[in-house]
Write a protein that holds these residues in place. Sequence first.
Motif, short mmCIF file in Angstrom:
data_model
loop_
_atom_site.label_atom_id
_atom_site.label_comp_id
_atom_site.label_asym_id
_atom_site.label_seq_id
_atom_site.Cartn_x
_atom_site.Cartn_y
_atom_site.Cartn_z
N VAL A 84 38.22 56.40 35.74
CA VAL A 84 37.30 55.54 36.49
C VAL A 84 37.56 55.68 37.99
O VAL A 84 36.61 55.75 38.78
N LEU A 85 38.84 55.75 38.38
CA LEU A 85 39.13 55.94 39.80
C LEU A 85 38.55 57.26 40.29
O LEU A 85 38.03 57.34 41.41
N THR A 105 38.61 51.86 53.24
CA THR A 105 38.44 51.93 51.78
C THR A 105 39.02 53.23 51.25
O THR A 105 39.75 53.26 50.26
N VAL A 149 42.09 53.24 48.69
CA VAL A 149 41.82 53.69 47.32
C VAL A 149 42.60 54.97 47.02
O VAL A 149 43.17 55.12 45.93
N PHE A 180 27.95 49.94 49.79
CA PHE A 180 28.57 50.94 48.91
C PHE A 180 30.09 50.89 49.02
O PHE A 180 30.80 50.86 48.00
N GLU A 181 30.61 50.87 50.24
CA GLU A 181 32.07 50.90 50.42
C GLU A 181 32.73 49.69 49.77
O GLU A 181 33.77 49.83 49.12
N MET A 198 40.46 46.75 39.62
CA MET A 198 40.76 47.39 38.33
C MET A 198 42.22 47.80 38.26
O MET A 198 42.88 47.57 37.23
N VAL A 199 42.74 48.38 39.33
CA VAL A 199 44.14 48.81 39.32
C VAL A 199 45.05 47.60 39.21
O VAL A 199 46.04 47.62 38.46
N ILE A 204 29.56 59.16 56.52
CA ILE A 204 29.56 58.08 57.50
C ILE A 204 30.16 58.55 58.82
O ILE A 204 29.68 58.20 59.89
N ALA A 211 35.89 47.44 43.11
CA ALA A 211 36.04 48.01 41.76
C ALA A 211 37.40 48.69 41.62
O ALA A 211 38.14 48.44 40.66
N ALA A 212 37.75 49.52 42.59
CA ALA A 212 38.99 50.30 42.47
C ALA A 212 40.21 49.40 42.51
O ALA A 212 41.06 49.45 41.62
N HIS A 213 40.30 48.56 43.54
CA HIS A 213 41.53 47.79 43.69
C HIS A 213 41.70 46.75 42.60
O HIS A 213 42.79 46.61 42.04
N LEU A 262 39.19 48.39 30.48
CA LEU A 262 39.38 48.42 31.93
C LEU A 262 38.14 48.93 32.66
O LEU A 262 37.83 48.48 33.76
N ALA A 263 37.43 49.89 32.05
CA ALA A 263 36.24 50.43 32.71
C ALA A 263 35.18 49.35 32.87
O ALA A 263 34.49 49.30 33.88
N MET A 267 27.96 38.61 52.63
CA MET A 267 28.68 38.63 53.91
C MET A 267 27.76 39.08 55.04
O MET A 267 27.66 38.43 56.08
N PHE A 319 27.15 45.03 62.16
CA PHE A 319 27.00 45.88 60.97
C PHE A 319 25.92 46.94 61.12
O PHE A 319 25.69 47.71 60.20
N GLU A 377 42.36 55.93 31.31
CA GLU A 377 41.07 55.30 31.61
C GLU A 377 40.97 54.98 33.10
O GLU A 377 39.96 55.26 33.74
N VAL A 378 42.06 54.41 33.64
CA VAL A 378 42.07 54.07 35.06
C VAL A 378 41.91 55.33 35.91
O VAL A 378 41.14 55.35 36.87
N PHE A 395 22.74 48.24 56.26
CA PHE A 395 23.84 47.63 55.50
C PHE A 395 24.27 48.46 54.31
O PHE A 395 25.29 48.19 53.69
N VAL A 419 32.94 50.00 45.96
CA VAL A 419 34.04 50.86 45.54
C VAL A 419 35.38 50.17 45.78
O VAL A 419 36.27 50.20 44.93
N PHE A 420 35.51 49.52 46.92
CA PHE A 420 36.77 48.87 47.28
C PHE A 420 37.15 47.83 46.23
O PHE A 420 38.27 47.83 45.71
N LEU A 427 34.97 56.74 40.86
CA LEU A 427 34.70 55.95 42.07
C LEU A 427 35.01 56.76 43.32
O LEU A 427 34.32 56.67 44.33
N PRO A 446 25.61 51.50 53.84
CA PRO A 446 26.94 52.11 53.77
C PRO A 446 28.03 51.11 53.39
O PRO A 446 28.89 51.40 52.57
N ILE A 447 27.97 49.91 53.99
CA ILE A 447 29.05 48.96 53.73
C ILE A 447 28.88 48.32 52.35
O ILE A 447 29.87 48.01 51.67
N PHE A 472 35.03 50.53 57.72
CA PHE A 472 35.01 50.19 56.29
C PHE A 472 35.24 51.43 55.43
O PHE A 472 36.00 51.40 54.47
#
Lengths: 462, 179
Positions: free
Chosen positions: A226-227, A170, A174, B104-105, B115-116, A241, B111-113, B53-54, B71, A157, A222-223, B99, B108-109, A230, B101-102, A166
């Motif tokens: 928020v998306l 992502t 997304v 953060f990623e 939530m959807v 990165i 939260a986004a997935h 949802l938010a 992790m 890492f 809303e989605v 650590f 987002v990963f 994000l 960057p990951i 990553f």
Amino acid sequence: MASHYEAPIRKPLVTGGKSYHDVSVDIVNAVEGKANKQWWIVFSIALIMFLWGIGCIIYTISTGIGAWGLNKTVGWAWDITNFVWWVGIGHAGTLISAVLLLFRQKWRMAINRSAEAMTIFSVIQAGLFPIIHMGRPWLAFWTLPIPNAYGSLWVNFNSPLLWDVFAISTYLSVSLVFWWTGLLPDFAMIRDRAVKPFQKKIYSLVSFGWSGRAKDWQRFEEVSLVLAGLATPLVLSVHTIVSFDFATSVIPGWHTTIFPPYFVAGAIFSGFAMVQTLLIVMRKVSNLENYITIQHIELMNIVIMITGCIVGCAYITELFIAWYSGVEYEQYAFLNRATGPYWWAYWSMMTCNVFSPQFMWVKKLRTSIVFSFVISIVVNIGMWFERFVIIVTSLHRDYLPSSWTMFSPTVFDIGIFLGTIGFFFVLFLLYSRTFPVIAQAEVKTILKTSGDNYKKMRDKNG
Amino acid sequence: MAEKILHAIYDDDDKLLAAVKKIKEAKIDIEEVYTPFPVHGLDKVLGLKETRLAITAFIYGCIGFSFAIWMMNHIMILDWPQNIGGKPSFSFIENMPSFVPIMFELTVFFAAHLMVITFYLRSKLWPFKEAENPIPSTTDDKFLIEIKFDGSEKEIKKLIKETDVLEIKLHSNKKNDND
């Protein structure tokens, strides 16, 4: 009508006096109609390039990375150049759909769908290069943080290359979800019009049974919001990165703190150029001139011009800091870039990226379709050279003059690059025939504020 | 269960909003409204609660952030600490800058997935799900108000006719297998 007020100074974004039904019909036309001859010609060329690329990939993997023109001094060249180029192109889609959504820019609605499609397709191309460069692509899953079955070693890492894994996965996933969620109501529209049973079945499947209830729309909005919130830092983080791949190294010419913002600006720059290239053709072929108007093209040109200036500013800052730092290796790296054996690549980059967008200050030029198209191609070429210059010129003259060398691509380097261009266009052309290429549900929401017929009506009645 | 279903079809979003307001004022329950695009202000007029949802996205993001920390701490500090390029691996906090960057990623990963996925489940959207809009043109340019009621339709019909309605359809709510 009063609730749909928009300042008269704003130009109409939908022309041709469209009604809600017209919007549906115009957008579904490309899907329901038959492909014309030009489509088949371009598709065949793209497919041949794609197949050629697959051949080169198979040869490279079965022979080894030695099939490429890399040598012990220049260990990264076209593969990483192409990778960064494609990732950069992939940035405009999310920028248009997310950042412009947060800024409430209505003009995004005509172009966001195709820009997001372009994002997804180009990130797929980008992902191919590091995977092929692994040499043994079937072991690509070793980049995942799973306990290793071949000795209990984990991934590292601390490495920016792993951060890339990553960030890009992502970003790709997304973006895909963002795109698909926005597509649901538009697929539903095609589904509900479809007469052929097979078509109806496919669009029912992909529209996930979207029915357009009031509550669904509330959640949908809303989605989306928020998306977008994000995806905005996400899109900035991804190219940041990618730039870390270079910036965290100790190679003169790579080891610079300006890289993250410089790469992000470059990515937006090249991404918008690619959107421009694709949409100028698409609006003509799919008869969408009333939705992707000259106004849209002009606004995209302004973004290209501004990001071009930011990129130019970064180039000059780099030169200045190299001199100001007093580090002779750093100074040499930049002097060598501009005046060494790769001067032609450096000045191609400068001409394409810094000088050519300056024409966009002239209103007549930035509203000319042909000129915009030419500049968009020039910018794409320039941005490829930028990555080539950063990568190859920093490596080819290292600390040991006896190992100084040049890089020349082999037929496989070139073949794989052309192959990804072919693959990209195969995907985009298929998309343009099967997907609703404009977010029609969103366009309908701005029709009353930004449609030319409604604007005229308001001018008349006040 | 109500016996009858009335569908009032409109061809304009402003007409729809006016009608919904009128029906609401007459204290008639609106079962559902189907529209081809998000009509601004419709949720307020209908009295829909705000979506949460938010908030779920925020919670999912926190989960992703914590997961990333757990992790990387487990892998890099506890399970197999290594000296990589001299970067300190003795404690999480020393190694933490690498650590970020990951962290953060993954935030987002998640939260986004998630939530959807939550959105799809709550709104019942998935492959092979049958669409439920009563007439197909509500995804094109028609707006439909669905009212379920018992007894006589006279009053409701009269009220709807006062709005700028395009078409009124009356169905009896037969019990069938789908119900």
